[in-house]
Design an enzyme around this catalytic site. Structure first.
Site, mmCIF file in Angstrom:
data_model
loop_
_atom_site.group_PDB
_atom_site.id
_atom_site.type_symbol
_atom_site.label_atom_id
_atom_site.label_comp_id
_atom_site.label_asym_id
_atom_site.label_seq_id
_atom_site.Cartn_x
_atom_site.Cartn_y
_atom_site.Cartn_z
ATOM 1 N N GLU A 92 0.773 -1.163 0.008
ATOM 2 C CA GLU A 92 -0.013 0.028 0.096
ATOM 3 C C GLU A 92 0.845 1.193 0.021
ATOM 4 O O GLU A 92 0.591 2.417 0.643
ATOM 5 C CB GLU A 92 -0.996 -0.162 1.144
HETATM 6 N N1 COS Z 1 -5.988 11.868 -4.060
HETATM 7 C C1 COS Z 1 -6.625 12.270 -5.064
HETATM 8 N N2 COS Z 1 -5.495 12.532 -6.388
HETATM 9 C C2 COS Z 1 -4.496 12.349 -6.272
HETATM 10 C C3 COS Z 1 -3.870 11.836 -5.019
HETATM 11 C C4 COS Z 1 -4.791 11.601 -3.940
HETATM 12 N N3 COS Z 1 -3.945 11.208 -2.526
HETATM 13 N N4 COS Z 1 -2.426 11.519 -5.225
HETATM 14 C C5 COS Z 1 -2.217 11.998 -6.492
HETATM 15 N N5 COS Z 1 -3.564 12.359 -7.003
HETATM 16 C C6 COS Z 1 -3.624 12.759 -8.286
HETATM 17 C C7 COS Z 1 -2.952 13.907 -8.705
HETATM 18 O O1 COS Z 1 -3.723 15.269 -8.435
HETATM 19 C C8 COS Z 1 -2.663 13.886 -10.228
HETATM 20 O O2 COS Z 1 -3.869 14.301 -11.044
HETATM 21 P P1 COS Z 1 -4.049 15.673 -11.819
HETATM 22 O O3 COS Z 1 -2.887 15.450 -12.705
HETATM 23 O O4 COS Z 1 -5.259 15.691 -12.375
HETATM 24 O O5 COS Z 1 -3.771 16.820 -10.813
HETATM 25 C C9 COS Z 1 -2.817 12.375 -10.508
HETATM 26 O O6 COS Z 1 -3.238 11.845 -9.270
HETATM 27 C C10 COS Z 1 -1.208 11.926 -10.733
HETATM 28 O O7 COS Z 1 -0.419 12.291 -9.487
HETATM 29 P P2 COS Z 1 1.062 12.526 -9.719
HETATM 30 O O8 COS Z 1 1.392 13.501 -10.725
HETATM 31 O O9 COS Z 1 1.572 13.141 -8.514
HETATM 32 O O10 COS Z 1 1.500 11.155 -9.871
HETATM 33 P P3 COS Z 1 2.848 10.327 -9.707
HETATM 34 O O11 COS Z 1 3.236 9.352 -11.021
HETATM 35 O O12 COS Z 1 3.955 11.454 -9.408
HETATM 36 O O13 COS Z 1 2.568 9.359 -8.480
HETATM 37 C C11 COS Z 1 2.493 8.707 -6.175
HETATM 38 C C12 COS Z 1 2.131 9.625 -7.464
HETATM 39 C C13 COS Z 1 3.826 8.304 -6.195
HETATM 40 C C14 COS Z 1 2.131 9.329 -4.753
HETATM 41 C C15 COS Z 1 1.521 7.536 -6.823
HETATM 42 O O14 COS Z 1 1.968 6.754 -7.848
HETATM 43 C C16 COS Z 1 1.508 6.534 -5.415
HETATM 44 O O15 COS Z 1 1.105 6.494 -4.609
HETATM 45 N N6 COS Z 1 2.292 5.234 -5.943
HETATM 46 C C17 COS Z 1 2.284 4.149 -4.827
HETATM 47 C C18 COS Z 1 1.273 3.202 -5.201
HETATM 48 C C19 COS Z 1 0.827 2.162 -4.363
HETATM 49 O O16 COS Z 1 0.625 2.475 -3.017
HETATM 50 N N7 COS Z 1 1.309 0.756 -4.672
HETATM 51 C C20 COS Z 1 1.133 -0.157 -3.758
HETATM 52 C C21 COS Z 1 -0.103 -0.915 -4.516
HETATM 53 S S1 COS Z 1 -1.216 -1.309 -3.486
HETATM 54 S S2 COS Z 1 -0.473 -2.935 -2.332
#
Ligand code: COS
Length: 380
Positions: free
Chosen positions: A363
């Site tokens: 997660e």
């Molecule tokens: N709530 C709502 N929207 C979100 C958000 C959140 N918590 N986090 C990111 N977003 C949105 C952003 O606003 C963006 O949308 P807009 O371009 O329309 O503004 C979009 O999602 C992409 O966000 P961002 O540009 O920050 O994406 P990145 O590729 O830089 O990735 C992370 C962001 C690293 C935070 C994300 O990919 C992540 O959480 N990765 C881990 C996933 C995970 O937990 N994997 C485990 C699988 S489940 S066991």
């Protein structure tokens, strides 16, 4: 500021503690060894309302708050983190996602059964090449008018072989990047949906983790969650709540190991006295209880933020980052306090140490939590 729990919270915590001691504890070593999914116990947790803790009673849930959820998660995780991850995924990734963003028809059809434990759910985001980099989805969902055709592979899926309902994230329009991603409800048994081999894991071995394969799976359009292109935001928003559940799991693993170490240190004698009388051990216990209490404060704050409808992306990331670090470090200390016995399965702390590691990975790894936290503080 209010640090005390309500009477109701205390009752819920006691009920979870009692269930964990009487039902989860007896077979926990065997289930870990045999990698055995606790099917019957999941049914019992459903009867107790633990599979739909925060779901509105009109959909079969218990209608409790997030504070109650983390109290239950902590108690279950002290004894059996494999059972608690089943609860966490079902509650905060599947039930929450459907209740918050699903249609009324989806809630009637799926949530009502998931919330009671009749169904178990899985959340399918990770892929061979998209774990932390979650926008790089290779799984595709092609829009065919009244349905989608889904193709691809999902990895490390908790409840993978045991679920009835799978929330699957897939790319519909690659040109649109993350705005072209959708989330779908896929049912067990849909033609072309195959469950791959079970993973042989270091920890949480009683939970069921699989690779999933989708080969031209026809998914009706009414199974899409939210508007077209909402899938990535759906995953991010849902995972923020999931991180509170995993932080509470880490807290439970740490406090379970601490309680065992404290008890052992009062019984085991060395150099003519119980080992807790040696400062080397007493100071370890002091550090453990302090670190665990600090983790508890962060977990409770994140749960409180969610209950208050505050944004909890930041507090859930901090809670998970810190509680998982505490779980890893303090379970190692618990093994150390147990000495040679700590290395033996019958004393339980070696299992808790193995179980702790995953809380720094799933997660969102600790590194991902640091991305979320640092982006928030650097935003302005
Ligand atoms: N709530 C709502 N929207 C979100 C958000 C959140 N918590 N986090 C990111 N977003 C949105 C952003 O606003 C963006 O949308 P807009 O371009 O329309 O503004 C979009 O999602 C992409 O966000 P961002 O540009 O920050 O994406 P990145 O590729 O830089 O990735 C992370 C962001 C690293 C935070 C994300 O990919 C992540 O959480 N990765 C881990 C996933 C995970 O937990 N994997 C485990 C699988 S489940 S066991």
């Amino acid at each position: 500021m209010e640090f005390s729990l309500t009477e109701e919270h205390l009752m819920i915590r006691d009920a979870a503690r009692d269930f964990a001691q009487t039902e989860l504890f007896p077979g926990v070593i065997e289930r870990d060894e045999k990698q055995e999914f606790p099917k019957e116990l999941v049914r019992k947790m459903g009867d107790l309302g633990f599979m739909g803790i925060m779901v509105d009673p009109k959909y079969g849930g218990s209608g409790m708050d997030t504070i109650s959820y983390v109290l239950i998660m902590e108690e279950l995780s002290k004894i059996d983190a494999s059972a608690s991850v089943i609860v966490s995924v079902n509650n905060s990734l599947v039930c929450y996602g459907l209740e918050k963003y699903g249609t009324e028809a989806q809630k009637e059809k799926y949530l009502t059964k998931l919330a009671t434990g009749e169904f178990v759910g899985a959340f399918c985001l990770s892929e061979p090449e998209a774990g932390s980099d979650a926008t790089s989805q290779k799984t595709t969902a092609i829009d065919m008018g009244d349905h989608y055709i889904v193709n691809g592979t999902k990895n490390w899926i908790t409840n993978g072989g045991r679920s009835d309902v799978y929330l699957v994230i897939a790319q519909t329009d690659r040109e649109k990047g993350h705005r072209g991603i959708n989330a779908f409800i896929v049912e067990k048994g849909m033609p072309g949906f195959d469950i791959g081999p079970k993973e042989n894991k270091l920890g949480i071995r009683g939970s069921d983790t699989h690779t999933l394969q989708f080969n031209d799976v026809k998914v009706p359009k009414e199974n899409r969650i939210g508007e077209d292109g909402f899938g990535f935001k759906f995953a991010m928003k849902t995972l923020s709540g999931g991180r509170i559940g995993i932080a509470a799991q880490a807290l439970g693993i740490a406090s379970g190991a601490y309680e065992l170490a404290l008890k052992y240190s009062k019984e085991r004698k060395a150099f003519g006295t119980e080992i807790c009388n040696h400062q080397a051990i007493a100071f370890k216990l002091a550090d453990m209880v302090t670190e665990i209490e600090a983790a508890r404060m962060l977990v409770m704050k994140a749960a409180w933020d969610k209950d208050q409808d505050n944004n909890y992306d930041f507090s859930s990331a901090m809670a998970k980052l810190y509680a998982s670090k505490v779980a890893m470090e303090q379970t190692v200390e618990a093994v150390q306090i147990h000495g040679g016995n700590g290395f033996v399965k019958e004393y339980h702390v070696e299992r808790l140490m193995r179980d702790a590691k995953i809380t720094q990975i799933y997660e969102g790894t600790s590194e991902i939590q640091k991305i979320v936290i640092s982006r928030t503080v650097l935003k302005d």
